[in-house]
Design an enzyme around this catalytic site. Sequence first.
Site, mmCIF file in Angstrom:
data_model
loop_
_atom_site.group_PDB
_atom_site.id
_atom_site.type_symbol
_atom_site.label_atom_id
_atom_site.label_comp_id
_atom_site.label_asym_id
_atom_site.label_seq_id
_atom_site.Cartn_x
_atom_site.Cartn_y
_atom_site.Cartn_z
ATOM 1 N N ASP A 108 0.791 -1.237 0.000
ATOM 2 C CA ASP A 108 0.000 0.000 0.000
ATOM 3 C C ASP A 108 0.824 1.288 0.000
ATOM 4 O O ASP A 108 0.540 2.219 0.765
ATOM 5 C CB ASP A 108 -0.975 0.008 1.192
ATOM 6 N N LYS B 127 -6.871 -4.834 -3.310
ATOM 7 C CA LYS B 127 -7.616 -5.463 -2.209
ATOM 8 C C LYS B 127 -8.702 -4.544 -1.686
ATOM 9 O O LYS B 127 -8.646 -3.332 -1.918
ATOM 10 C CB LYS B 127 -6.669 -5.862 -1.077
ATOM 11 N N CYS C 227 -1.904 -2.409 7.496
ATOM 12 C CA CYS C 227 -1.761 -3.345 6.376
ATOM 13 C C CYS C 227 -0.441 -4.103 6.379
ATOM 14 O O CYS C 227 -0.406 -5.265 5.984
ATOM 15 C CB CYS C 227 -2.022 -2.617 5.062
HETATM 16 C C1 VGL Z 1 -4.645 0.957 5.595
HETATM 17 C C2 VGL Z 1 -6.105 2.054 6.988
HETATM 18 C C3 VGL Z 1 -7.132 1.865 6.089
HETATM 19 C C4 VGL Z 1 -3.250 0.486 5.330
HETATM 20 C C5 VGL Z 1 -5.652 0.754 4.691
HETATM 21 O O1 VGL Z 1 -2.877 0.350 4.155
HETATM 22 O O2 VGL Z 1 -2.503 0.270 6.317
HETATM 23 N N1 VGL Z 1 -4.875 1.595 6.746
HETATM 24 N N2 VGL Z 1 -6.888 1.210 4.943
#
Ligand code: VGL
Length: 198
Positions: free
Chosen positions: A19, A105, A144
């Site tokens: 991410d 995802k 994540c």
């Molecule tokens: C994430 C919060 C919400 C991440 C993803 O990638 O860590 N954190 N969605």
Amino acid sequence: MPSDAPTTPRAGDALLLVDVQNDFLPGGNLAVSHGDEIIPPLNRLIQSFSRRSLPIFATRDWHPPQHCSFHEQAGPWPPHCVAGTQGAAFPANLALPHDTAIVSKATTVDQDAYSGFGGTELHYQLRGAGARRLFVGGLATDYCVLNTVRDAVAKGYEVLLLTDAVRAVDVQPGDGDRAVDEMQKLGASLIASAQVAD
Ligand code: VGL
Ligand code: ZN
């Protein structure tokens, strides 16, 4: 404590970027402070893996506009990483090769996934690429990255967490440090990106 022996990527290794997306960087909708600092070390590792023809995977949060994790839907987060938007894109200065395997995802309204393995083909794709050992960096340490590493260890991968190539949301102070401790207890090794050979 990270060991200081140098590590040279070899067959069976994969680089897994979690991410690394504009919305998680300073200025983004769910900015992780200092998130941009992971880009230079990641670019060096991308280069190291790429020149050895070792596989590179990049997960991305890829939410629909009304995703269940957003405040409007009574979820915990501001809207972020809406599929197709600039916020969901990889930063322009992240030097991803064209053959990077991109794994989207949490792509449906009613499901969230902090782990790159959640509801994706990541495990099959990694196996297909011959990966047994994963070098993991990205955002956010306490969401994540943590959940991806948990699943990776549970699925039998050897995990090297790139300690200087992750940053935490830290909703509660110390969340990121606790996440790193947990990953280490689960069996992940901590490694500074500088220990990885060019
Ligand atoms: C994430 C919060 C919400 C991440 C993803 O990638 O860590 N954190 N969605
Ligand atoms: Zn999300």
